[in-house]
Design an enzyme around this catalytic site. Sequence first.
Site: not given
Length: 194
Positions: A74, A76, A104, A107
Site C-alpha cells: 500500500h 502508506e 486501512c 496502514c
Amino acid sequence: MVQSAPEPPPCPFEKRFPSQLVRDDAFFMALAYNQAIDAWRRDEVPIGCVIERGGEILALAHNTVESTRDPTAHAEMLALTQAAAALGDWRLEDCTLYVTKEPCPMCSGATLMSRLKRVCYAVPDPKMGCLGGATNLNDLARVNHHLELTAGGVLEDECRTLLQAFFRLKRAAPATAPEATPEDAPPPSPRSGG
C-alpha cells in the site's frame, strides 16, 4: 500462450503543480494526488502518499499491490519504509503522512507503530478506514502513541472523484476472455488432416 494484462483505463485527470512557496497541507496532498495518478497509470488502485518533516519530503509512494502481487504494498507502507530509510530510524517523530484515502487497518497500525506526529487524509473510508472511518485505532486507550489527525477536507473532493472514476471505468471496461492455450485446444479431428 501467456495472457497479457488488459490495459488500464486511460486516466482523464491531470497532475497538479502546486507552488513551492507555500508548503502547507494542500501542497503535500497535491503531491499525494499526483502519486495516485501515477498509480492509476500503472493500473493500481489510485492512492498516493507523501511523508514530510519540516517541509522537506522524505517519501513519495503509491499503491503497487497488483504489479508486485504483494498485499502489503500500500502507498502508506511503502512511504513509511522510504521515510525510515531516509532518516535512518524507524521512529518517524515530527513527520506528517499525507494520503489520498483513509488508511486501512494495516496502514493505520503502521502509522501508530512508526510514531508519526500526524496523519492527514483526504477521503474518509467508512468501510475499511481505521483512523476514524470504520473504527479509530488512534482512540484505543492502551496504545502508547497517539497521532494528530486531519480527517478529510484537504483535496477531499478531488481525491474522491479520482477514486470513483477509476472504479467506474474499471467496472465499465469489457471483460477480456482469456486467450486459448495449447492445453485448451481440442484435439485435431481425423478429417482435418491435422
